[in-house]
Enzyme design. Structure first.
Site, PDB file in Angstrom:
ATOM      1  N   ASP A 132       0.829  -1.210   0.000  1.00 41.73           N
ATOM      2  CA  ASP A 132       0.000   0.000   0.000  1.00 41.73           C
ATOM      3  C   ASP A 132       0.860   1.255   0.000  1.00 41.73           C
ATOM      4  O   ASP A 132       2.036   1.240   0.408  1.00 41.73           O
ATOM      5  CB  ASP A 132      -0.964   0.017   1.184  1.00 41.73           C
ATOM      6  CG  ASP A 132      -0.274  -0.083   2.537  1.00 41.73           C
ATOM      7  OD1 ASP A 132       0.699  -0.857   2.650  1.00 41.73           O
ATOM      8  OD2 ASP A 132      -0.707   0.606   3.477  1.00 41.73           O
ATOM      9  N   ASP A 191       8.835   4.316  -1.066  1.00 45.04           N
ATOM     10  CA  ASP A 191       8.129   3.742   0.078  1.00 45.04           C
ATOM     11  C   ASP A 191       6.929   2.942  -0.405  1.00 45.04           C
ATOM     12  O   ASP A 191       5.822   3.448  -0.410  1.00 45.04           O
ATOM     13  CB  ASP A 191       7.695   4.859   1.022  1.00 45.04           C
ATOM     14  CG  ASP A 191       7.078   4.372   2.309  1.00 45.04           C
ATOM     15  OD1 ASP A 191       7.289   3.193   2.654  1.00 45.04           O
ATOM     16  OD2 ASP A 191       6.386   5.166   2.976  1.00 45.04           O
ATOM     17  N   GLU A 204       0.002  -1.301   5.723  1.00 44.77           N
ATOM     18  CA  GLU A 204       1.129  -0.834   6.530  1.00 44.77           C
ATOM     19  C   GLU A 204       0.995   0.648   6.822  1.00 44.77           C
ATOM     20  O   GLU A 204       1.323   1.109   7.926  1.00 44.77           O
ATOM     21  CB  GLU A 204       2.446  -1.122   5.795  1.00 44.77           C
ATOM     22  CG  GLU A 204       3.702  -0.903   6.643  1.00 44.77           C
ATOM     23  CD  GLU A 204       4.206   0.537   6.659  1.00 44.77           C
ATOM     24  OE1 GLU A 204       5.070   0.849   7.502  1.00 44.77           O
ATOM     25  OE2 GLU A 204       3.754   1.346   5.815  1.00 44.77           O
ATOM     26  N   GLU A 205       0.546   1.408   5.828  1.00 44.54           N
ATOM     27  CA  GLU A 205       0.507   2.867   5.972  1.00 44.54           C
ATOM     28  C   GLU A 205      -0.580   3.354   6.932  1.00 44.54           C
ATOM     29  O   GLU A 205      -0.643   4.534   7.232  1.00 44.54           O
ATOM     30  CB  GLU A 205       0.317   3.523   4.597  1.00 44.54           C
ATOM     31  CG  GLU A 205       1.469   3.312   3.619  1.00 44.54           C
ATOM     32  CD  GLU A 205       2.740   4.043   4.005  1.00 44.54           C
ATOM     33  OE1 GLU A 205       2.776   4.667   5.096  1.00 44.54           O
ATOM     34  OE2 GLU A 205       3.707   4.000   3.231  1.00 44.54           O
TER      35      GLU A 205
END
Length: 385
Positions: free
Chosen positions: A75, A105, A137-138
């Protein structure tokens, strides 16, 4: 025979999938699974409850324990409101930089990890190589724990290389975090009789003022234990969003805001849970002395344990062997390394790109950094032979 893509080819394809955390990542996952399957690699998925997202994991090499995991997330953060000069969901090369959302990222590392897994399949390895690609994750690393649990289907690896952008420096510790959505339930009256109502905004401000005072106290204190390894060298509290109220002449019925802690190793999430819970309870008691139906509600959104340096860390030794980096590096942002550590793996954070450009408009990874990441993977494959 199926085509073997270059790392750059894979990066270009991954960036084309707009896998913002609020949206599905299945287009990307389908593509990766098809590519790996074409090369004879058996893939496994872990689905979220809504089945609109999935994590992907796979194993190459002998069916034995003790392998290496390449860990990345699929993500990315939104581009809404950002002033991009390139198309965010397409890789644009300019002046030695590869622009695009997620290039640093962390789709740059993801591309390299996918490339390395396919190469390991064709070249052969005596020590297994695995890949773990997560979702969400974000938004607090919430996809990592169920992915790690699902990986019990594979022979258990021992070392985890988490490829967040560190400019290929070896990072052995980072802060954890616990984050809340705070809902202050007030009572509406005309502002001329303020004393008979409970303004959710004004009482919410008391909790925010408490957060400011905690930060001041933490900053003034002498750092203890591992806290001194980080910048800033203490656990801090942050409020990043707030909204509430109906009109200027009405005490606010509702006020909502996000409040989160960045917790240094050596302290626990439970310590900070207790502190904010106690403060919210004390404020609620005072509010209810005016109107009993009022309260402060704390809704925990995510929890990420701190990632602490450890002795005899096999993943650290492996990353240092490959990179030659013997410096001590610790960061204040969080990664999925801490979830792997809690699950009993040796973990380290090491990947191409600069965290300073992550989440920014015109996010990029330099060609040089991407090439450094490629060399890292080549050396890893040699080590695993």
């Amino acid at each position: 025979m199926a085509k073997r893509h270059s790392p750059r080819d894979i990066l270009d394809r991954l960036v084309e999938f707009p896998t913002v955390s609020r949206d599905s990542n299945l287009g990307l996952i389908n593509w990766v699974e098809d590519y790996l399957t074409d090369h004879g690699i058996v893939c496994h998925r872990h689905w979220n409850e809504a089945r609109d997202k999935a994590a992907l994991f796979a194993h190459v090499g002998p069916e034995v324990e003790g392998g290496v995991i390449l860990s990345g997330h699929t993500d990315v953060v939104p581009v809404d409101g950002q002033a991009w000069t390139t198309e965010p969901f397409s890789v644009t090369e300019r002046d030695g930089k590869l622009y695009g959302r997620g290039t640093t990222d962390m789709k740059g590392f993801d591309a390299l990890a996918i490339w390395a897994l396919v190469e390991a399949q064709h070249r052969g390895v005596s020590r297994p190589l695995q890949i773990a690609l997560s979702y969400d994750e974000e938004v607090g690393c919430t996809g990592a724990p169920p992915l790690i649990e699902s990986m019990a289907a594979l022979p258990r690896a021992s070392d985890v290389l988490v490829g967040e952008p560190t400019s290929m420096r070896v990072v052995t510790g980072h802060k954890g975090g616990v984050s809340y959505w705070v809902h202050v339930h007030g009572f509406e009256v005309h502002s001329s009789i303020l004393d008979q109502g409970v303004s959710a905004i004004m009482w919410g401000a008391k909790l925010i003022d408490w957060a400011n005072r905690v930060n001041d106290e933490q900053a003034a204190a002498e750092p203890k234990g591992m806290a001194g390894l980080f910048v800033p060298p203490y656990t801090n509290v942050h409020v990043g969003q707030i909204h509430g109220g109906t009109a200027h002449n009405i005490t606010a019925k509702d006020c909502e805001f996000g409040l989160g802690f960045r917790v240094v190793p050596g302290e626990t999430l439970d310590q900070w849970r207790a502190r904010v819970t106690d403060k919210a309870a004390a404020l609620t008691q005072a509010m209810q002395a005016v109107r009993p139906e009022t309260r402060i509600e704390l809704i925990e959104k995510f929890a990420l344990p701190p990632f602490a340096p450890t002795e005899n860390n096999g993943a650290e030794a492996l990353a240092r062997q490959i990179t030659g980096d013997n410096s001590d590096n610790h960061v204040s942002y969080g990664t999925e390394a801490s979830h792997f550590q809690v699950a009993g793996y040796d973990a380290v954070v090491c990947g191409p790109g600069d965290i300073a450009v992550a989440h920014q408009p015109d996010e990029y990874i330099t060609v040089a950094q991407f090439q450094d990441g490629h060399r890292f993977m080549e050396r890893l494959l040699e080590t695993l032979k």
